[in-house]
Design a protein around this motif. Structure first.
Motif, PDB file in Angstrom:
ATOM      1  N   GLU A   1       0.837  -1.208   0.000  1.00 35.42           N
ATOM      2  CA  GLU A   1       0.000   0.000   0.000  1.00 35.42           C
ATOM      3  C   GLU A   1       0.866   1.251   0.000  1.00 35.42           C
ATOM      4  OE1 GLU A   1      -3.406   1.897  -0.442  1.00 35.42           O
ATOM      5  OE2 GLU A   1      -3.524  -0.235   0.065  1.00 35.42           O
TER       6      GLU A   1
ATOM      7  N   THR B   1       4.232  -0.055  -5.252  1.00 35.02           N
ATOM      8  CA  THR B   1       2.965   0.225  -4.572  1.00 35.02           C
ATOM      9  C   THR B   1       1.807  -0.106  -5.515  1.00 35.02           C
ATOM     10  OG1 THR B   1       2.813   2.532  -5.299  1.00 35.02           O
ATOM     11  CG2 THR B   1       4.036   2.095  -3.257  1.00 35.02           C
ATOM     12  N   PHE B   2       0.650  -0.375  -4.920  1.00 32.58           N
ATOM     13  CA  PHE B   2      -0.533  -0.670  -5.728  1.00 32.58           C
ATOM     14  C   PHE B   2      -0.877   0.517  -6.631  1.00 32.58           C
ATOM     15  CE2 PHE B   2      -1.466  -3.347  -1.853  1.00 32.58           C
ATOM     16  CZ  PHE B   2      -1.129  -4.552  -2.466  1.00 32.58           C
ATOM     17  N   ASP B   3      -0.735   1.703  -6.100  1.00 33.64           N
ATOM     18  CA  ASP B   3      -1.041   2.901  -6.878  1.00 33.64           C
ATOM     19  C   ASP B   3      -0.119   3.015  -8.089  1.00 33.64           C
ATOM     20  OD1 ASP B   3      -2.420   5.551  -7.171  1.00 33.64           O
ATOM     21  OD2 ASP B   3      -0.386   6.298  -6.854  1.00 33.64           O
TER      22      ASP B   3
ATOM     23  N   GLU C   1      -1.208   0.485 -10.682  1.00 34.76           N
ATOM     24  CA  GLU C   1      -2.421   0.942 -11.354  1.00 34.76           C
ATOM     25  C   GLU C   1      -2.107   1.981 -12.425  1.00 34.76           C
ATOM     26  OE1 GLU C   1      -6.232   0.606  -8.439  1.00 34.76           O
ATOM     27  OE2 GLU C   1      -4.711   2.086  -7.854  1.00 34.76           O
TER      28      GLU C   1
ATOM     29  N   GLY D   1       0.860  -9.571  -1.776  1.00 33.57           N
ATOM     30  CA  GLY D   1       0.581  -8.371  -2.540  1.00 33.57           C
ATOM     31  C   GLY D   1       0.448  -8.651  -4.029  1.00 33.57           C
TER      32      GLY D   1
ATOM     33  N   ASN E   1      -8.620 -10.612  -4.222  1.00 32.08           N
ATOM     34  CA  ASN E   1      -8.466  -9.369  -3.488  1.00 32.08           C
ATOM     35  C   ASN E   1      -8.205  -8.251  -4.498  1.00 32.08           C
ATOM     36  OD1 ASN E   1      -7.775  -7.223  -1.841  1.00 32.08           O
ATOM     37  ND2 ASN E   1      -6.363  -8.382  -0.561  1.00 32.08           N
ATOM     38  N   PRO E   2      -9.107  -7.263  -4.601  1.00 31.83           N
ATOM     39  CA  PRO E   2      -8.889  -6.193  -5.587  1.00 31.83           C
ATOM     40  C   PRO E   2      -7.630  -5.382  -5.303  1.00 31.83           C
ATOM     41  CG  PRO E   2     -10.675  -5.618  -4.090  1.00 31.83           C
ATOM     42  CD  PRO E   2     -10.321  -7.049  -3.810  1.00 31.83           C
ATOM     43  N   LYS E   3      -7.166  -5.430  -4.042  1.00 30.22           N
ATOM     44  CA  LYS E   3      -5.939  -4.722  -3.684  1.00 30.22           C
ATOM     45  C   LYS E   3      -4.772  -5.700  -3.766  1.00 30.22           C
ATOM     46  CE  LYS E   3      -5.249  -0.391  -2.743  1.00 30.22           C
ATOM     47  NZ  LYS E   3      -5.746   0.653  -3.664  1.00 30.22           N
ATOM     48  N   SER E   4      -4.559  -6.213  -4.947  1.00 33.02           N
ATOM     49  CA  SER E   4      -3.421  -7.091  -5.249  1.00 33.02           C
ATOM     50  C   SER E   4      -3.089  -6.860  -6.717  1.00 33.02           C
ATOM     51  CB  SER E   4      -3.768  -8.564  -5.013  1.00 33.02           C
ATOM     52  OG  SER E   4      -4.739  -9.024  -5.946  1.00 33.02           O
TER      53      SER E   4
ATOM     54  N   ILE F   1      -5.769  -5.887  -9.593  1.00 30.61           N
ATOM     55  CA  ILE F   1      -5.648  -4.658 -10.381  1.00 30.61           C
ATOM     56  C   ILE F   1      -5.574  -4.982 -11.871  1.00 30.61           C
ATOM     57  CG2 ILE F   1      -4.118  -2.703 -10.885  1.00 30.61           C
ATOM     58  CD1 ILE F   1      -3.339  -2.777  -7.879  1.00 30.61           C
TER      59      ILE F   1
ATOM     60  N   GLU G   1      -9.037  -5.949 -13.179  1.00 28.85           N
ATOM     61  CA  GLU G   1      -9.894  -4.778 -13.339  1.00 28.85           C
ATOM     62  C   GLU G   1      -9.509  -3.995 -14.593  1.00 28.85           C
ATOM     63  OE1 GLU G   1     -13.171  -2.608 -12.416  1.00 28.85           O
ATOM     64  OE2 GLU G   1     -12.455  -4.421 -11.395  1.00 28.85           O
TER      65      GLU G   1
END
Length: 389
Positions: free
Chosen positions: A108, A120-122, A125, A168, A182-185, A189, A192
């Motif tokens: 994160e 990072t996930f951001d 993305e 992660g 888990n959408p936060k992986s 990502i 999506e």
């Protein structure tokens, strides 16, 4: 006059058959008689000779038969539209380099310390649309190894790899009594993003150590690995416990680490064989390397078609004479600090030149500029036709 015209039509059709047509980037719609249809030239002299001979025969038949069927065929040749690549715009180079990208940790926010192998996930993305806009498209490592690359004309193949099986990268969570991604992986990502851009691809290889914690989260190991395999991802060998190979001094220990990981994989997904191996810490074994490539442990055979490194370079094209699947370099993902030879650096560097692989959009041909024809190892074409321009 009719004979000359019929010969011209037949010759034009035969030349069009040798063009590397694509489904995405073209000069526009061109009739079979347009000069654009002759831009692609097959390098094989025998093919050219056969084409000329067939054209002569077709011209003679057209003159003597004089039937309505031949007349209709000639009219169809005049009006039929064909898709033709404009090589001056697409500039395909399928002898060019391919980036095999190496990811490790996804978080994160950056923790304190050295985060050169962390994303990072951001950032991930933001990376995906950037790659998409630069015309990169994901292909599997196996397809790259087999020279089975199929991306649209003008696009650039890229391979994603993930080491160590961290949560992660991928993990499952429970939602409404069901196991879901888990959408936060990284996988969440990527899934999506592919809903909006399905042509980007859902490909990647996860190198796992099944003797330690792998993709921690909900569900068991069969749930986790089956999810990835069902989505089209590949699972690769990274040793059983992430041991540094130079520290392994005996054949038995090497077999336990390399072959033992395959034994565990068979227990989780029966019949699934690792196709490639990632060197833990990037360290190779000097004396026992043959057991990293293939062997047998507890009655289970294993064989790796590729050994991926922790190198800092793009990999040669699978048709290049320099392509060695047992020492395949990778480009590391960009960490907290941008450094030379990371992914960000290579994206900018390759964009300035013409050394990277650019697809012709035709999975049955290998197209290269004439100036790069010598870069192609003809024995690695895998049944495809070499085209130069």
């Amino acid at each position: 006059m009719k004979r000359i015209y019929a010969m011209f039509l037949a010759l034009t059709v035969m030349l069009a058959a040798f063009t590397g047509c694509s489904s995405n980037i073209y000069t526009g719609k061109a009739t079979a008689g347009d000069s654009a249809g002759t831009q692609a030239v097959a390098s094989a002299t025998a093919a050219d000779t056969a084409s000329a001979t067939a054209s002569d025969t077709a011209g003679q038949s057209s003159q003597t038969a004089g039937t309505s069927e031949n007349s209709q065929a000639a009219q169809a040749s005049e009006t039929k539209e064909v898709d033709v690549i404009d090589y001056s715009k697409v500039k395909p180079n399928e002898s060019g380099q391919i980036m095999v990208v190496m990811f490790h940790n996804f978080v994160e926010a950056y923790p304190k310390g050295n985060n050169e192998y962390t994303t990072t996930f951001d950032e991930f993305e933001k990376l995906l649309p950037d790659l998409y806009d630069r015309k990169y498209r994901l292909v599997s490592l196996t397809d790259m190894l087999n020279n089975n690359i199929n991306v649209p004309a003008g696009c650039i193949p890229m391979v994603f790899t993930f080491d160590d099986g961290t949560s992660g990268q991928f993990n499952l969570i429970e939602k409404d009594g069901k196991l879901v991604i888990n959408p936060k992986s990284a996988v969440g990502i990527l899934e999506e993003f592919n809903k909006k851009h399905p042509d980007f691809g859902m490909k990647g290889t996860f190198y796992v150590n099944l003797g330690v914690s792998t993709f921690q989260g909900s569900g068991n190991m069969a749930d986790r690995l089956s999810y990835l395999v069902d989505k089209g991802f590949e699972i690769g060998n990274h040793t059983k416990t992430h041991v540094s190979l130079p520290e392994v001094k005996t054949v038995q220990k090497m077999l336990e680490e390399v072959g033992g990981n395959q034994v565990l994989m068979n227990e989780i997904i029966p019949g699934y064989s690792f196709n490639s191996f990632s060197l833990p810490f990037g360290n190779a074994s000097k004396n026992l390397k043959e057991y990293v490539i293939k062997g047998s442990y507890q009655g289970v055979d294993y064989k790796h078609s590729a050994i991926v490194l922790v190198g800092a370079n793009p990999a040669p094209s699978p048709v290049s004479s320099k392509f060695n699947p047992l020492a395949l370099p990778r480009v590391r993902s960009t960490g907290q600090k941008k450094v030379e030879c990371d992914l960000d650096w290579w994206l900018k560097t390759l964009e300035k030149g013409s050394s990277q692989y650019i697809s012709d959009g035709n999975p049955d041909t290998v197209t290269v500029p004439q100036t790069r024809q010598n870069n192609v190892d003809m024995s690695k074409l895998n049944g495809k036709q070499l085209v130069t321009y």
